[in-house]
Design a protein around this motif. Structure first.
Motif, PDB file in Angstrom:
ATOM      1  N   HIS A 234      -6.312 -17.487 -19.263  1.00 46.64           N
ATOM      2  CA  HIS A 234      -7.324 -17.437 -20.324  1.00 46.64           C
ATOM      3  C   HIS A 234      -6.849 -18.248 -21.518  1.00 46.64           C
ATOM      4  N   HIS A 243     -10.294 -23.897 -21.640  1.00 47.71           N
ATOM      5  CA  HIS A 243      -9.932 -22.497 -21.494  1.00 47.71           C
ATOM      6  C   HIS A 243     -11.010 -21.762 -20.709  1.00 47.71           C
ATOM      7  N   PRO A 245     -13.056 -18.418 -20.125  1.00 52.31           N
ATOM      8  CA  PRO A 245     -13.367 -17.216 -20.909  1.00 52.31           C
ATOM      9  C   PRO A 245     -12.948 -15.954 -20.173  1.00 52.31           C
ATOM     10  N   THR A 246     -12.814 -14.880 -20.908  1.00 50.04           N
ATOM     11  CA  THR A 246     -12.644 -13.585 -20.265  1.00 50.04           C
ATOM     12  C   THR A 246     -13.995 -13.153 -19.696  1.00 50.04           C
ATOM     13  N   GLN A 249     -16.317 -12.273 -22.550  1.00 51.09           N
ATOM     14  CA  GLN A 249     -16.852 -13.473 -23.182  1.00 51.09           C
ATOM     15  C   GLN A 249     -17.869 -14.167 -22.279  1.00 51.09           C
ATOM     16  N   ALA A 250     -17.627 -14.117 -20.975  1.00 50.00           N
ATOM     17  CA  ALA A 250     -18.533 -14.774 -20.031  1.00 50.00           C
ATOM     18  C   ALA A 250     -19.927 -14.160 -20.066  1.00 50.00           C
ATOM     19  N   ILE A 253     -21.626 -15.727 -23.061  1.00 43.56           N
ATOM     20  CA  ILE A 253     -21.941 -17.121 -22.750  1.00 43.56           C
ATOM     21  C   ILE A 253     -23.112 -17.198 -21.784  1.00 43.56           C
ATOM     22  N   THR A 326     -12.899 -15.948 -30.116  1.00 40.20           N
ATOM     23  CA  THR A 326     -14.109 -15.719 -29.328  1.00 40.20           C
ATOM     24  C   THR A 326     -15.291 -16.476 -29.922  1.00 40.20           C
ATOM     25  N   LEU A 329     -15.074 -20.132 -29.186  1.00 37.67           N
ATOM     26  CA  LEU A 329     -15.494 -20.401 -27.812  1.00 37.67           C
ATOM     27  C   LEU A 329     -17.019 -20.456 -27.724  1.00 37.67           C
ATOM     28  N   TRP A 333     -19.855 -23.653 -26.744  1.00 34.75           N
ATOM     29  CA  TRP A 333     -20.950 -23.557 -25.779  1.00 34.75           C
ATOM     30  C   TRP A 333     -22.295 -23.822 -26.437  1.00 34.75           C
TER      31      TRP A 333
END
Length: 695
Positions: A234, A243, A245-246, A249-250, A253, A326, A329, A333
């Motif tokens: 990660h 990276h 994502p966890t 986080q996914a 996203i 986070t 990230l 996106w």
């Protein structure tokens, strides 16, 4: 089927895109379309005028179309157009009587005051300073003695009072009605995108206050939040490029991508007959234009989110327990989504104008130029922001990123102002983004101004580490330090975790003499010290911030050659999560990662254990005074077996435990994977906290 859609796209261009091309000016609107701004109200009155506006009046003039643009122009021949100025519309009797009778016929359910308002404001045009019609709506209507006998054919000269045909009226009514409905949908979906992008992090964060059983929370996090979306990396980049994502986080996203795709694809409606999009085009011809407009608005709606997620003075950081990493990230996106939407918007209109043969003239207009500037800058920002550039050329990336972002905002704003002025409120999306960015920068300046110019005291520990002390500054979490005398880039700053808010006292002890009997102070005749005692004490500690820095190339390397130097402190950022409800706190630190652990360890009321891996014993001795009373295992010059450490500490743990990791990317990833595995397999009640800077 795709070829059929393309053919219809090309056919759209043959009709000049009366509602989409050239430059439109008018009175300023307030709000967004459908939310404070109405395009065609009352629709019946706008429809009547739209039908009549294609005809030449007695005071109209024919103009060479190759030199003119604007809403006052109507095609009359391949190279000629009709120009009807506002004064002509306001004074021409045949136009006014025909318009009044059409409104009387089709606006039966509309209040007279509303018709009079429309008449005063819009008969001559939409400009803020235009002539008022020579008489009111009701006065002109009274001058129509009988029902007109002739019916106007669209495009013919209007030289007497005439009727508007039912077919022409319906086609124009449909065109304006569906266009406004689509514009309202565009704005509504943009609001949904922006509001949900801000509300969802808050809503998910509030779940931490729901009293779920700790075992449930552990299992949920171990399966759906903590682990990388796949694999075991990660923080450590995949192939040095990006990276992963966890899983938690996914999910966010996935929502952002899904909602952008869905809102770009739904809520469209075409209608025939339609005076703006003739039946030969079919419904697809209309939808293509609506898609181009939709993705343009959604790209604008993503810009406030883009700047909100990127800022370190992000209000969402104050309202949630999410990390800045986070949000960064999510920022990346959203940047991809906004850019793809901008490119699609530009590509559709570019294709239309190329096949319409008007690209050469359109590309000279201000709105077109600035739209291209904004789209190109967004497109350049993406590849120039990849991880290798961010990590290895960070200062270049940062300056380039800010510069291009400014041009994106300027380009988007002037694209709208030059195309529509402030009629329809599209510019409000850009103003919102500017306000968010301006607030973020103002907060940085406020934090700097609060601390003022201070002096940094640098102590070299060994070949890898230095200690930086700054007096008269307080804070927690982490701070951004500026060293303006080290580089011409005075804006350059670096984040460091605060190791201590109290500066260490001098090691030297100072004598203190006091008398046993204060009443006899100074009464001794022989000057002996028989009635007094001498004790030793340490000098009082000072308020300030201590940072442990691992030096590399650049500014941190230059710090080693200075004992003192001026510093600007932008603090404080971040706050340590309250872990007092966890009986056991385990901290795993690597190198300077110890600075994020010390405040948490010292504040925790329960059992604490520290496992610290460092390159040298010297750095451990330097920080030992801050770790008095803390159970600690050190790993000097060797690798810590994180899996064994955590399994040993948590295997028989019958109470709640929190594991904090602060160190290199590989260490953080290993802790994440082990904690997730233990949470899934055993009845361990554990929480993971990661303290790390994200590129």
């Amino acid at each position: 089927m795709p070829s059929l859609v393309l053919c219809r796209l090309l056919l759209v261009t043959l009709y000049g895109l009366l509602v989409s091309s050239h430059v439109s000016t008018g009175r300023d609107g307030h709000g967004l379309i459908g939310y404070g701004i109405s395009m065609y109200n009352p629709l019946c009155a706008y429809t009547c005028r739209d039908v009549l506006s294609t005809s030449k009046l007695e005071c109209s003039e024919e103009t060479d179309i190759t030199h003119m643009h604007g809403s006052m122009l109507r095609k009359r021949a391949t190279h000629m157009a009709i120009e009807t100025p506002p004064e002509c519309y306001a004074s021409d009797n045949n136009f006014l009587r025909t318009l009044a009778y059409c409104m009387f016929t089709h606006c039966q359910g509309v209040a007279v005051w509303n018709l009079e308002k429309y008449w005063t404001l819009n008969v001559a045009g939409k400009q803020p300073d235009q002539p008022v019609p020579r008489a009111s709506y009701q006065q002109i209507l009274a001058r129509v003695p009988t029902t007109p006998s002739d019916t106007l054919v669209v495009g013919e000269d209007l030289n007497r009072t005439m009727l508007v045909s039912a077919e022409d009226y319906q086609a124009s009514y449909n065109a304006q009605d569906v266009f406004e409905r689509m514009e309202i949908n565009h704005e509504r979906y943009g609001i949904v995108l922006l509001v949900s992008g801000a509300i969802i992090p808050i809503a998910f964060s509030l779940l931490r206050f729901v009293p779920f059983p700790t075992v449930w929370a552990t299992k949920f996090n171990a399966w759906l939040v903590y682990p990388p979306v796949f694999g075991s990396s990660h923080k450590a980049p995949v192939a040095g490029l990006f990276h992963l994502p966890t899983r938690g986080q996914a999910f966010i996203i996935l929502y952002l991508v899904s909602i952008n795709i869905i809102l770009s694809a739904v809520g469209y409606r075409g209608i025939q007959p339609n005076s703006w999009y003739p039946s030969i085009l079919g419904i697809d011809g209309q939808i293509i234009i609506f898609v181009a407009n939709r993705v343009g608005v959604l790209s604008f709606a993503n810009l406030p989110l883009l700047f909100l997620y990127a800022g370190r003075n992000n209000v969402l950081l104050w309202l949630t327990n999410w990390s800045h990493g986070t949000f960064l990230l999510l920022h990346r996106w959203v940047a991809w989504l906004a850019t793809l939407q901008a490119v699609l918007h530009s590509a559709i209109y570019l294709r239309i104008y190329l096949h319409n043969g008007t690209h050469a003239s359109e590309a000279q207009l201000t709105y077109w130029i600035w739209g291209i500037v904004a789209t190109l800058c967004m497109s350049i920002l993406l590849p120039s922001s990849i991880l290798p550039i961010r990590k290895n050329l960070y200062e270049f990336f940062l300056a380039w990123h800010v510069l291009l972002s400014i041009f994106v905002l300027i380009g988007c704003l002037w694209h709208i102002l030059a195309r529509f002025t402030r009629q329809w409120g599209y510019e409000n999306w850009i103003y919102t983004a500017i306000a968010i960015w301006g607030f973020e920068r103002a907060m940085r300046l406020a934090r700097l101004a609060r601390n003022g110019i201070q002096t940094a005291q640098v102590t070299v520990i060994d070949d890898d580490y230095i200690r930086v002390n700054i007096e008269n500054v307080n804070g927690s979490g982490h701070a951004f330090l500026y060293f303006p005398t080290l580089t011409w880039r005075v804006w350059e700053n670096h984040p460091f975790s605060v190791a201590s808010t109290v500066l260490p006292a001098s090691e030297a002890l100072s004598p203190l003499r006091y008398d046993a009997d204060v009443e006899n102070l100074g009464s001794s005749s022989d000057g002996s010290d028989s009635d007094s005692q001498t004790v030793q004490r340490r000098p009082p500690t000072k308020v300030g911030l201590t940072f442990l820095v691992r030096t590399k190339a650049g500014v941190t390397g230059q710090l080693r050659t200075h004992a003192t130097l001026p510093v600007l402190v932008e603090s404080a950022y971040g706050s340590h999560e309250d872990l007092s409800s966890y009986s056991l706190l385990i901290c795993i630190a690597g190198g300077v990662g110890i600075t994020a652990c010390i405040p948490v360890l010292r504040a925790h009321p329960g059992t604490t254990r520290l496992f610290w891996g460092a390159r040298s014993q010297k750095v451990i001795e330097t920080m030992r005074s801050s770790l008095v009373g803390i159970e600690m295992e050190n790993y000097v010059g060797k690798r810590m077996n994180i899996s064994d450490v955590l399994r040993r500490e948590l295997f028989d743990c019958s109470t709640t435990a929190a594991v904090l990791v602060s160190g290199p990317s590989e260490m953080a990833d290993e802790v994440r994977c082990v904690v997730s595995e233990l949470g899934r397999q055993k009845r361990v009640q554990v929480k993971l906290i990661e303290e790390a800077f994200s590129w």
